[in-house]
Design an enzyme around this catalytic site. Sequence first.
Site, PDB file in Angstrom:
ATOM      1  N   ARG A 134       1.010  -1.233   0.073  1.00 11.23           N
ATOM      2  CA  ARG A 134       0.025  -0.034   0.042  1.00 11.23           C
ATOM      3  C   ARG A 134       0.918   1.340  -0.113  1.00 11.23           C
ATOM      4  O   ARG A 134       1.474   1.272   0.997  1.00 11.23           O
ATOM      5  CB  ARG A 134      -0.893  -0.016   1.293  1.00 11.23           C
ATOM      6  CG  ARG A 134      -1.909  -0.900   1.354  1.00 11.23           C
ATOM      7  CD  ARG A 134      -2.969  -0.724   2.271  1.00 11.23           C
ATOM      8  NE  ARG A 134      -2.554   0.043   3.485  1.00 11.23           N
ATOM      9  CZ  ARG A 134      -3.469   0.337   4.430  1.00 11.23           C
ATOM     10  NH1 ARG A 134      -4.861   0.420   4.332  1.00 11.23           N
ATOM     11  NH2 ARG A 134      -3.006   0.696   5.623  1.00 11.23           N
ATOM     12  N   THR A 151      -1.294   7.422  -0.276  1.00 15.94           N
ATOM     13  CA  THR A 151      -2.685   7.396  -0.907  1.00 15.94           C
ATOM     14  C   THR A 151      -3.194   5.951  -0.450  1.00 15.94           C
ATOM     15  O   THR A 151      -4.588   5.969  -0.617  1.00 15.94           O
ATOM     16  CB  THR A 151      -2.527   7.265  -2.357  1.00 15.94           C
ATOM     17  OG1 THR A 151      -1.779   5.804  -2.805  1.00 15.94           O
ATOM     18  CG2 THR A 151      -1.648   8.081  -3.009  1.00 15.94           C
ATOM     19  N   ASP A 210       0.109  -3.554  11.677  1.00 19.08           N
ATOM     20  CA  ASP A 210       0.610  -3.814  10.434  1.00 19.08           C
ATOM     21  C   ASP A 210       0.931  -5.428  10.636  1.00 19.08           C
ATOM     22  O   ASP A 210       1.845  -5.807  11.095  1.00 19.08           O
ATOM     23  CB  ASP A 210       1.972  -3.141  10.351  1.00 19.08           C
ATOM     24  CG  ASP A 210       2.350  -3.390   8.650  1.00 19.08           C
ATOM     25  OD1 ASP A 210       2.239  -2.454   7.918  1.00 19.08           O
ATOM     26  OD2 ASP A 210       2.503  -4.340   8.325  1.00 19.08           O
ATOM     27  N   ASP A 229       4.615  -6.535   9.408  1.00 20.76           N
ATOM     28  CA  ASP A 229       5.363  -6.218  10.391  1.00 20.76           C
ATOM     29  C   ASP A 229       5.439  -7.262  11.672  1.00 20.76           C
ATOM     30  O   ASP A 229       6.551  -7.584  12.309  1.00 20.76           O
ATOM     31  CB  ASP A 229       5.313  -4.666  10.980  1.00 20.76           C
ATOM     32  CG  ASP A 229       5.939  -3.654   9.819  1.00 20.76           C
ATOM     33  OD1 ASP A 229       6.754  -4.244   8.949  1.00 20.76           O
ATOM     34  OD2 ASP A 229       5.527  -2.451  10.027  1.00 20.76           O
TER      35      ASP A 229
HETATM   36  C1  PRP Z   1      -1.149  -5.040   4.282  1.00 16.51           C
HETATM   37  C2  PRP Z   1      -2.132  -6.356   4.084  1.00 16.51           C
HETATM   38  C3  PRP Z   1      -2.939  -6.378   2.852  1.00 16.51           C
HETATM   39  C4  PRP Z   1      -3.171  -4.749   2.918  1.00 16.51           C
HETATM   40  C5  PRP Z   1      -4.678  -4.381   3.332  1.00 16.51           C
HETATM   41  O1  PRP Z   1      -0.328  -5.202   3.279  1.00 16.51           O
HETATM   42  O2  PRP Z   1      -1.511  -7.557   4.191  1.00 16.51           O
HETATM   43  O3  PRP Z   1      -2.297  -6.883   1.866  1.00 16.51           O
HETATM   44  O4  PRP Z   1      -2.249  -3.926   3.876  1.00 16.51           O
HETATM   45  O5  PRP Z   1      -4.916  -3.164   2.929  1.00 16.51           O
HETATM   46  P1  PRP Z   1      -5.902  -2.637   1.957  1.00 16.51           P
HETATM   47  O6  PRP Z   1      -7.214  -3.502   2.218  1.00 16.51           O
HETATM   48  O7  PRP Z   1      -6.236  -1.086   2.461  1.00 16.51           O
HETATM   49  O8  PRP Z   1      -5.366  -2.812   0.617  1.00 16.51           O
HETATM   50  P2  PRP Z   1       1.039  -4.147   3.235  1.00 16.51           P
HETATM   51  O9  PRP Z   1       0.472  -3.243   2.289  1.00 16.51           O
HETATM   52  O10 PRP Z   1       1.072  -3.492   4.527  1.00 16.51           O
HETATM   53  O11 PRP Z   1       2.086  -5.027   2.721  1.00 16.51           O
HETATM   54  P3  PRP Z   1       2.875  -5.976   3.452  1.00 16.51           P
HETATM   55  O12 PRP Z   1       2.368  -7.299   3.755  1.00 16.51           O
HETATM   56  O13 PRP Z   1       4.214  -6.313   2.519  1.00 16.51           O
HETATM   57  O14 PRP Z   1       3.408  -5.350   4.867  1.00 16.51           O
HETATM   58  N1  URA Z   2      -2.783  -3.518   6.570  1.00 17.87           N
HETATM   59  C1  URA Z   2      -2.291  -3.831   7.744  1.00 17.87           C
HETATM   60  O1  URA Z   2      -1.322  -4.651   8.031  1.00 17.87           O
HETATM   61  N2  URA Z   2      -2.910  -3.627   8.834  1.00 17.87           N
HETATM   62  C2  URA Z   2      -4.009  -2.907   8.634  1.00 17.87           C
HETATM   63  O2  URA Z   2      -4.882  -2.556   9.737  1.00 17.87           O
HETATM   64  C3  URA Z   2      -4.481  -2.185   7.509  1.00 17.87           C
HETATM   65  C4  URA Z   2      -3.684  -2.492   6.658  1.00 17.87           C
END
Ligand code: PRP
Ligand code: URA
Length: 209
Positions: free
Chosen positions: A104, A108, A200, A203
Site C-alpha cells: 500500500r 494514498t 501492521d 511487520d
Molecule cells: C497489508 C495487508 C493487505 C493490505 C490491506 O499489506 O497484508 O495486503 O495491507 O490493506 P487494504 O485493504 O487497504 O489494501 P501491506 O500493504 O502492509 O504490505 P505487506 O504485507 O508487505 O506488509
Molecule cells: N494493513 C495492515 O497490515 N493492517 C491494517 O490494519 C491495515 C492494512
Amino acid sequence: MAKIYVFDHPLIQHKVSLMRDKNTTTKEFRELAKEVAVLMGFEATRDLPLKEVEIETPICKAKVNMLAGEDIAIVPILRAGLGFVDGMLTLYPNAKVGHIGMYRDPETHEPVEYYCKLPNDIDKRRIFVVDPMLATGGSAVDALDAIKKRGGKHITFMCLIAAPEGIKALSEAHPDVDIYIAAKDEHLNEDAYIVPGLGDAGDRLYGTK
Ligand code: PRP
Ligand code: URA
C-alpha cells in the site's frame, strides 16, 4: 452473490485476540497465524467435491468418501499473506502456491502490484487467496483482478480481520468470490489501519518494526 462468512468459533476468536495483543511476540504471532489458517481452511473448503471409493477395512469391504482431487491453488498476497500458507498446506499438501506482491502506498493507501507468479494451470484450479487484513479492500480487489486476468475463475478469499469498508469494496468488485473472515472490526483510522485491528500484519509477522 458472494457468501460472506464471519467465524464465531471460540477457538478462532481466542487465537485472533492473542494476535491482536501488542505484547504477542513475532514467533507466537507466526504460530497463531498458521493455527488460524488451519481452522479457517477447514471451513472454507467445506464444499470440496467428494468421490466414492471402495476400500477394505479390517472388517469388510466398504464404500467411503474421499476428496475427488480437485486441483487447488493457494495464493498469498505478499508479504503478510505468506503467514497463512503453511496452515493451508497442512490441509492440502499437494496444492500449488502462487504469489502476488502488493504494497500500500503510505500516502494514498492505494495498492501497488510488484509481483505476480501463478501456476500455469490457474484457470483450472480452485483458488484460495489469503491475506490477514482486508482494510480499504484495495489490495484484495486488485489481487483478484490480476488472478482473473490470468484465467482464474473459482476463487475464495480468506482473511483474519476485515473492516466494513473492505468487505463492501471487495464484495462489490468481485460478487462471485466468497469471503471468509475470522473477525469483523469497527472501522478504519485516518491512516487506513483497521481499528482495533492488530497493527501492521507484515511487520507483526516478520518483526520488521
Ligand atoms: C497489508 C495487508 C493487505 C493490505 C490491506 O499489506 O497484508 O495486503 O495491507 O490493506 P487494504 O485493504 O487497504 O489494501 P501491506 O500493504 O502492509 O504490505 P505487506 O504485507 O508487505 O506488509
Ligand atoms: N494493513 C495492515 O497490515 N493492517 C491494517 O490494519 C491495515 C492494512
